[in-house]
Design a protein around this motif. Sequence first.
Motif, PDB file in Angstrom:
ATOM      1  N   SER A   1       5.190   5.480 -10.712  1.00  0.00           N
ATOM      2  CA  SER A   1       6.477   4.841 -10.411  1.00  0.00           C
ATOM      3  C   SER A   1       7.635   5.821 -10.339  1.00  0.00           C
ATOM      4  O   SER A   1       8.765   5.404 -10.059  1.00  0.00           O
ATOM      5  CB  SER A   1       6.775   3.769 -11.464  1.00  0.00           C
ATOM      6  OG  SER A   1       6.863   4.352 -12.756  1.00  0.00           O
TER       7      SER A   1
ATOM      8  N   SER B   1      11.379  -2.538   1.572  1.00  0.00           N
ATOM      9  CA  SER B   1      10.270  -1.604   1.305  1.00  0.00           C
ATOM     10  C   SER B   1       9.217  -1.640   2.396  1.00  0.00           C
ATOM     11  O   SER B   1       8.510  -0.656   2.626  1.00  0.00           O
ATOM     12  CB  SER B   1       9.631  -1.927  -0.058  1.00  0.00           C
ATOM     13  OG  SER B   1      10.556  -1.735  -1.104  1.00  0.00           O
TER      14      SER B   1
ATOM     15  N   LEU C   1       9.291   5.797  -6.906  1.00  0.00           N
ATOM     16  CA  LEU C   1       9.644   4.501  -6.333  1.00  0.00           C
ATOM     17  C   LEU C   1      11.162   4.346  -6.291  1.00  0.00           C
ATOM     18  O   LEU C   1      11.882   4.815  -7.184  1.00  0.00           O
ATOM     19  CB  LEU C   1       9.037   3.371  -7.165  1.00  0.00           C
ATOM     20  CG  LEU C   1       7.507   3.260  -7.160  1.00  0.00           C
ATOM     21  CD1 LEU C   1       7.079   2.095  -8.040  1.00  0.00           C
ATOM     22  CD2 LEU C   1       6.978   3.101  -5.748  1.00  0.00           C
TER      23      LEU C   1
ATOM     24  N   GLU D   1      -4.877   6.440  -0.829  1.00  0.00           N
ATOM     25  CA  GLU D   1      -3.872   5.407  -0.981  1.00  0.00           C
ATOM     26  C   GLU D   1      -4.252   4.478  -2.120  1.00  0.00           C
ATOM     27  O   GLU D   1      -5.400   4.472  -2.592  1.00  0.00           O
ATOM     28  CB  GLU D   1      -3.681   4.612   0.317  1.00  0.00           C
ATOM     29  CG  GLU D   1      -4.879   3.771   0.714  1.00  0.00           C
ATOM     30  CD  GLU D   1      -4.587   2.895   1.923  1.00  0.00           C
ATOM     31  OE1 GLU D   1      -3.636   3.197   2.666  1.00  0.00           O
ATOM     32  OE2 GLU D   1      -5.307   1.888   2.101  1.00  0.00           O
TER      33      GLU D   1
ATOM     34  N   ARG E   1       0.847  -1.194   0.000  1.00  0.00           N
ATOM     35  CA  ARG E   1       0.000   0.000   0.000  1.00  0.00           C
ATOM     36  C   ARG E   1       0.881   1.243   0.000  1.00  0.00           C
ATOM     37  O   ARG E   1       1.793   1.362   0.813  1.00  0.00           O
ATOM     38  CB  ARG E   1      -0.924   0.005   1.219  1.00  0.00           C
ATOM     39  CG  ARG E   1      -2.007  -1.061   1.174  1.00  0.00           C
ATOM     40  CD  ARG E   1      -2.939  -0.948   2.371  1.00  0.00           C
ATOM     41  NE  ARG E   1      -3.994  -1.939   2.318  1.00  0.00           N
ATOM     42  CZ  ARG E   1      -5.164  -1.756   1.703  1.00  0.00           C
ATOM     43  NH1 ARG E   1      -5.403  -0.601   1.110  1.00  0.00           N
ATOM     44  NH2 ARG E   1      -6.071  -2.705   1.704  1.00  0.00           N
ATOM     45  N   TYR E   2       0.547   2.184  -0.907  1.00  0.00           N
ATOM     46  CA  TYR E   2       1.274   3.447  -1.009  1.00  0.00           C
ATOM     47  C   TYR E   2       0.301   4.607  -0.796  1.00  0.00           C
ATOM     48  O   TYR E   2      -0.829   4.591  -1.305  1.00  0.00           O
ATOM     49  CB  TYR E   2       1.946   3.581  -2.374  1.00  0.00           C
ATOM     50  CG  TYR E   2       3.307   2.941  -2.446  1.00  0.00           C
ATOM     51  CD1 TYR E   2       4.457   3.715  -2.408  1.00  0.00           C
ATOM     52  CD2 TYR E   2       3.439   1.558  -2.536  1.00  0.00           C
ATOM     53  CE1 TYR E   2       5.720   3.124  -2.468  1.00  0.00           C
ATOM     54  CE2 TYR E   2       4.683   0.960  -2.598  1.00  0.00           C
ATOM     55  CZ  TYR E   2       5.815   1.753  -2.561  1.00  0.00           C
ATOM     56  OH  TYR E   2       7.058   1.169  -2.604  1.00  0.00           O
ATOM     57  N   ARG E   3       0.765   5.595  -0.065  1.00  0.00           N
ATOM     58  CA  ARG E   3      -0.036   6.801   0.159  1.00  0.00           C
ATOM     59  C   ARG E   3       0.092   7.719  -1.055  1.00  0.00           C
ATOM     60  O   ARG E   3       1.189   7.949  -1.561  1.00  0.00           O
ATOM     61  CB  ARG E   3       0.444   7.520   1.414  1.00  0.00           C
ATOM     62  CG  ARG E   3      -0.410   8.715   1.805  1.00  0.00           C
ATOM     63  CD  ARG E   3       0.147   9.379   3.032  1.00  0.00           C
ATOM     64  NE  ARG E   3      -0.652  10.540   3.408  1.00  0.00           N
ATOM     65  CZ  ARG E   3      -0.304  11.423   4.334  1.00  0.00           C
ATOM     66  NH1 ARG E   3       0.853  11.257   4.972  1.00  0.00           N
ATOM     67  NH2 ARG E   3      -1.068  12.444   4.613  1.00  0.00           N
TER      68      ARG E   3
ATOM     69  N   ARG F   1       9.145   4.543   4.244  1.00  0.00           N
ATOM     70  CA  ARG F   1       7.962   5.393   4.044  1.00  0.00           C
ATOM     71  C   ARG F   1       7.478   5.222   2.609  1.00  0.00           C
ATOM     72  O   ARG F   1       8.211   5.494   1.659  1.00  0.00           O
ATOM     73  CB  ARG F   1       8.315   6.854   4.317  1.00  0.00           C
ATOM     74  CG  ARG F   1       7.167   7.839   4.104  1.00  0.00           C
ATOM     75  CD  ARG F   1       7.608   9.234   4.508  1.00  0.00           C
ATOM     76  NE  ARG F   1       6.558  10.206   4.254  1.00  0.00           N
ATOM     77  CZ  ARG F   1       6.434  10.899   3.124  1.00  0.00           C
ATOM     78  NH1 ARG F   1       7.321  10.683   2.148  1.00  0.00           N
ATOM     79  NH2 ARG F   1       5.476  11.769   2.959  1.00  0.00           N
ATOM     80  N   ARG F   2       6.258   4.788   2.434  1.00  0.00           N
ATOM     81  CA  ARG F   2       5.747   4.477   1.110  1.00  0.00           C
ATOM     82  C   ARG F   2       4.715   5.532   0.692  1.00  0.00           C
ATOM     83  O   ARG F   2       3.579   5.540   1.176  1.00  0.00           O
ATOM     84  CB  ARG F   2       5.127   3.081   1.091  1.00  0.00           C
ATOM     85  CG  ARG F   2       6.112   1.958   1.425  1.00  0.00           C
ATOM     86  CD  ARG F   2       5.544   0.595   1.108  1.00  0.00           C
ATOM     87  NE  ARG F   2       4.312   0.317   1.832  1.00  0.00           N
ATOM     88  CZ  ARG F   2       4.257  -0.205   3.038  1.00  0.00           C
ATOM     89  NH1 ARG F   2       5.386  -0.495   3.690  1.00  0.00           N
ATOM     90  NH2 ARG F   2       3.105  -0.435   3.618  1.00  0.00           N
ATOM     91  N   SER F   3       5.092   6.418  -0.195  1.00  0.00           N
ATOM     92  CA  SER F   3       4.204   7.456  -0.714  1.00  0.00           C
ATOM     93  C   SER F   3       4.702   7.906  -2.071  1.00  0.00           C
ATOM     94  O   SER F   3       5.895   7.792  -2.379  1.00  0.00           O
ATOM     95  CB  SER F   3       4.130   8.650   0.246  1.00  0.00           C
ATOM     96  OG  SER F   3       5.391   9.278   0.361  1.00  0.00           O
ATOM     97  N   VAL F   4       3.782   8.417  -2.893  1.00  0.00           N
ATOM     98  CA  VAL F   4       4.122   8.973  -4.207  1.00  0.00           C
ATOM     99  C   VAL F   4       3.401  10.306  -4.359  1.00  0.00           C
ATOM    100  O   VAL F   4       2.281  10.483  -3.864  1.00  0.00           O
ATOM    101  CB  VAL F   4       3.730   8.019  -5.355  1.00  0.00           C
ATOM    102  CG1 VAL F   4       4.564   6.750  -5.315  1.00  0.00           C
ATOM    103  CG2 VAL F   4       2.249   7.692  -5.299  1.00  0.00           C
TER     104      VAL F   4
END
Length: 320
Positions: free
Chosen positions: A101, A71, A104, A56, A35-37, A75-78
């Motif tokens: 991407s 990963s 990423l 998300e 899951r990415y914010r 911190r997972r966000s784009v």
Amino acid sequence: MARSGAYRSMLVSVGLAFVFWLLQALGKEHEDVLRYRLLWTEAPAGMVVVNRLPEEARFRLRASGWKLLSSWFQRRSVDLDLARYGRSNLLLSDRNLELFSRDLPRGLVLLDVQPDSIRIDLDPLEQRRVPLRWSGSWDYASGFGPAERIRLSEDSVTVQGPSRVLDTLRRWPLEIPEHSPLRKDRSGTADLDRFAGLNLSPQPERVEYRIRVEAYTEGTLTVPLQWDRDTLWRFLPARVSIRYQAPLSRFDRITAADFRIVPMGQPANGQLVPLLLEKAPPLSRNLRWEPTEVECLRRRPAANAALNTAEGPAPLPSTR
């Protein structure tokens, strides 16, 4: 003791074998869903987003086991720039993987994004003045009420937001703060954040109010019915008794002329019609009147008028 040493050697061997297997497995490529914010930037100039954008998304990724494992702890966000999409209202995720991407880490290959499409509803940004109104009514202690109209530091506010929302906004309601029944003057501040979820920005963001409270008393007056449509009808009774409450400072100036009570609906001979209060003095309250219905009667035409209609006008007397 020899047997215990054998067990220890076996456990060490198993542990080493597991480590080597894990290192080998993590070195290979795998797929995983993370899951990415989604961080949305500002809309294009002069536009505003009307709908709620997703916060998300689920990314299906391919990378080495080491990369996927790391990963999970990053911190997972784009960042997604709304200005890049112009005024299009639908972003197809599976056809725009490069947009998702860009942020990423290297080594991660994006295979799919869910949801597969994102609706972006843009509307022109406008502003206009909107009047302020209280939502509901204030509570007063028994025998007390407002001495005058509640004063606000602003009668209206400038609201900026989507044009389609502003077109339907006739007033900006003010929430009444929690309070005990009033028996003395009160002042305070009301925040204007009621429609924060509709992308509306009021200026100012809060207003000040002041309420003067006064003791009330009760009075009774006899008020004649008003009927201005025609003279073919009369009502029984033709007057009603009205009871009301009013501030002490205004009580002596209230007369029957300050009230207007009319029959409601279309008259019908011999039928009861309800009464409607069309006008009352400012700040009067708890108005009751008796009776609440009156009988409707059609007037009979005069005998001479009926005779003249049937036989024509009478001849003039002779002068001979």
